[in-house]
Motif scaffolding. Sequence first.
Motif, PDB file in Angstrom:
ATOM      1  N   HIS A 162     -88.524 -48.807 -43.061  1.00 53.86           N
ATOM      2  CA  HIS A 162     -88.151 -50.064 -42.847  1.00 53.86           C
ATOM      3  C   HIS A 162     -87.111 -50.200 -41.810  1.00 53.86           C
ATOM      4  CE1 HIS A 162     -90.281 -52.702 -45.194  1.00 53.86           C
ATOM      5  NE2 HIS A 162     -89.910 -51.936 -46.387  1.00 53.86           N
ATOM      6  N   TRP A 163     -85.872 -49.449 -41.706  1.00 47.64           N
ATOM      7  CA  TRP A 163     -84.743 -49.292 -40.674  1.00 47.64           C
ATOM      8  C   TRP A 163     -85.683 -49.112 -39.585  1.00 47.64           C
ATOM      9  CZ3 TRP A 163     -80.044 -51.034 -40.515  1.00 47.64           C
ATOM     10  CH2 TRP A 163     -79.414 -50.495 -39.308  1.00 47.64           C
ATOM     11  N   LEU A 164     -86.449 -47.972 -39.319  1.00 45.39           N
ATOM     12  CA  LEU A 164     -87.374 -47.699 -38.084  1.00 45.39           C
ATOM     13  C   LEU A 164     -87.886 -48.698 -37.414  1.00 45.39           C
ATOM     14  CD1 LEU A 164     -88.083 -43.869 -38.829  1.00 45.39           C
ATOM     15  CD2 LEU A 164     -86.312 -44.647 -37.288  1.00 45.39           C
TER      16      LEU A 164
ATOM     17  N   GLY B 131     -89.188 -54.108 -33.801  1.00 43.89           N
ATOM     18  CA  GLY B 131     -88.665 -55.533 -34.028  1.00 43.89           C
ATOM     19  C   GLY B 131     -89.672 -56.067 -35.274  1.00 43.89           C
ATOM     20  N   ASP B 132     -89.752 -55.185 -36.162  1.00 38.52           N
ATOM     21  CA  ASP B 132     -90.632 -55.920 -37.441  1.00 38.52           C
ATOM     22  C   ASP B 132     -89.498 -56.637 -38.362  1.00 38.52           C
ATOM     23  OD1 ASP B 132     -93.249 -55.299 -39.250  1.00 38.52           O
ATOM     24  OD2 ASP B 132     -91.208 -55.542 -40.504  1.00 38.52           O
ATOM     25  N   GLN B 133     -89.782 -58.159 -38.377  1.00 40.32           N
ATOM     26  CA  GLN B 133     -89.030 -59.006 -39.047  1.00 40.32           C
ATOM     27  C   GLN B 133     -89.134 -58.960 -40.650  1.00 40.32           C
ATOM     28  OE1 GLN B 133     -86.728 -61.071 -37.239  1.00 40.32           O
ATOM     29  NE2 GLN B 133     -87.564 -59.365 -35.843  1.00 40.32           N
ATOM     30  N   ALA B 134     -90.106 -58.456 -41.260  1.00 41.53           N
ATOM     31  CA  ALA B 134     -90.213 -58.305 -42.568  1.00 41.53           C
ATOM     32  C   ALA B 134     -89.441 -57.159 -42.881  1.00 41.53           C
ATOM     33  CB  ALA B 134     -91.733 -57.935 -42.954  1.00 41.53           C
TER      34      ALA B 134
ATOM     35  N   ALA C 126     -79.797 -62.725 -49.243  1.00 46.73           N
ATOM     36  CA  ALA C 126     -81.031 -62.308 -50.224  1.00 46.73           C
ATOM     37  C   ALA C 126     -81.822 -61.277 -49.698  1.00 46.73           C
ATOM     38  CB  ALA C 126     -81.887 -63.538 -50.309  1.00 46.73           C
ATOM     39  N   CYS C 127     -80.993 -60.261 -48.977  1.00 46.06           N
ATOM     40  CA  CYS C 127     -81.931 -59.279 -48.247  1.00 46.06           C
ATOM     41  C   CYS C 127     -82.732 -58.365 -49.534  1.00 46.06           C
ATOM     42  CB  CYS C 127     -81.048 -58.126 -47.553  1.00 46.06           C
ATOM     43  SG  CYS C 127     -79.876 -57.043 -48.719  1.00 46.06           S
ATOM     44  N   GLY C 128     -83.741 -57.877 -48.833  1.00 47.86           N
ATOM     45  CA  GLY C 128     -84.696 -57.179 -49.657  1.00 47.86           C
ATOM     46  C   GLY C 128     -83.954 -55.911 -50.706  1.00 47.86           C
TER      47      GLY C 128
ATOM     48  N   TRP D 284     -80.017 -50.419 -55.066  1.00 46.07           N
ATOM     49  CA  TRP D 284     -79.019 -49.911 -53.876  1.00 46.07           C
ATOM     50  C   TRP D 284     -77.671 -50.721 -53.789  1.00 46.07           C
ATOM     51  CZ3 TRP D 284     -79.766 -46.508 -49.899  1.00 46.07           C
ATOM     52  CH2 TRP D 284     -81.102 -45.707 -49.929  1.00 46.07           C
ATOM     53  N   ASP D 285     -76.893 -50.259 -53.630  1.00 46.50           N
ATOM     54  CA  ASP D 285     -75.402 -50.908 -53.415  1.00 46.50           C
ATOM     55  C   ASP D 285     -75.335 -50.780 -51.689  1.00 46.50           C
ATOM     56  OD1 ASP D 285     -72.604 -51.540 -53.466  1.00 46.50           O
ATOM     57  OD2 ASP D 285     -71.866 -49.507 -53.978  1.00 46.50           O
ATOM     58  N   VAL D 286     -75.242 -52.189 -51.196  1.00 50.59           N
ATOM     59  CA  VAL D 286     -75.291 -52.447 -49.992  1.00 50.59           C
ATOM     60  C   VAL D 286     -74.028 -52.949 -49.500  1.00 50.59           C
ATOM     61  CG1 VAL D 286     -76.502 -54.026 -48.349  1.00 50.59           C
ATOM     62  CG2 VAL D 286     -77.702 -52.887 -50.173  1.00 50.59           C
TER      63      VAL D 286
END
Length: 292
Positions: free
Chosen positions: A256-258, A264-267, A276-278, A284-286
Motif C-alpha cells: 500500500h505504501w508503494l 498515486g493510488d488513493q485507496a 479513520a485510516c485503514g 498496528w500502532d500508528v
Amino acid sequence: MRLPSAILSAFPSVALSAILGAVLLTGVTTGAATAAPSSTAPPSAAGGSGPYSAGYETTLRLPGHTVYRPNTLPADTRLPVVAWGNGACRADGTWFQNVLTEWASHGFLVIANGRPGGSGSTNSDMLLDAVDWAIAENSRIGSKYRGRLDTTKIAVMGQSCGGIETYEVAGDPRLTTVALWNSGLLRDSQDYLLQRLRTPIAYFIGGPGDIAYENAMDDWGRLPSGLPAFMGNLDVGHFGTFDQPNGGEFGRVGGHWLKWHLKGDQASRAQFVGAACGLCATEWDVVRKNLG
C-alpha cells in the motif's frame, strides 16, 4: 537510545554494518533460495497476490543483484522501481523472496541487493547501482525494459542493516520515497543522515520486542521539521512477517505504501491518512507527521 552498549563493547572495532549483520544473521529466512537462473531465463516462478504473476531473474548487466518483476511485462502501464537492502546487509537476493515477489506482483520492478542464494555483505552503493541500472535499461535500445519503467517514481527500502543502507542513500534526488523495516540508526554520531532526508519516509517496526524499536523511535523524534513521515508498529518482533506467504502483513502494508507514493493510488493512501485510516483501527500502532 542507540545500539545496546553490551553489543558495542563486545565488538569495539567492527564496522557498524558488520555488527548489525552479526546480530541478525541467525534470524529470519524468507522462502527457500533456489539456483540462480541464467541472465536470459524468464522469472523463476509464479507468485504474489497482485494482478501480475511475478518472480525473479538475474542479469549480466547487474550481476550482484536479483530482479523481481511481473512474469509478463504489462503493456498498459510502466513499472515504478524499488531498490531493496537485505537484513544483516546479507548479499542473498532471495532471502526476502516472499515479500519482494509480492510487491512485484502489484506492478513494480523490485531489485534486491545480492544474487539468488548469494553470500557475503552488501553496501549502500549497491542500492544506487540498482537505480542506475533501471534508468539505463529504460532507455537502452534492445532492452526488454525499454519504455516499460517509470523512472520518475523510485523507492529505496531495507530491513534492519538494509535500513541503515537506505538512510545512507536517502538524499539522492531521484528518489520518491524511502522506508525502513525493523531498523534505526545505531549511534548518535549517525544522526546527520536524518538531516539528508527529503522524501516521505515510512517506518515499519516490530513493536517493543523488536531490537530496533528504541532506535527507530529515537530517529522518529529527530526527523527534519515538516518531513512527511509514518511510523507503524506491529507486535511481531524484529523478523516481522517476511517469512509468511506473500510477506504477510508487512507485505500487504508495504504494498500500500508503494502504491500510494509510486502510483498515486488513493485507496492505498487511505490506509495511512485521516482519522479513520485503514491501519488506525487494526493491531498496528500508528503515529504520523505531515501526511496530507
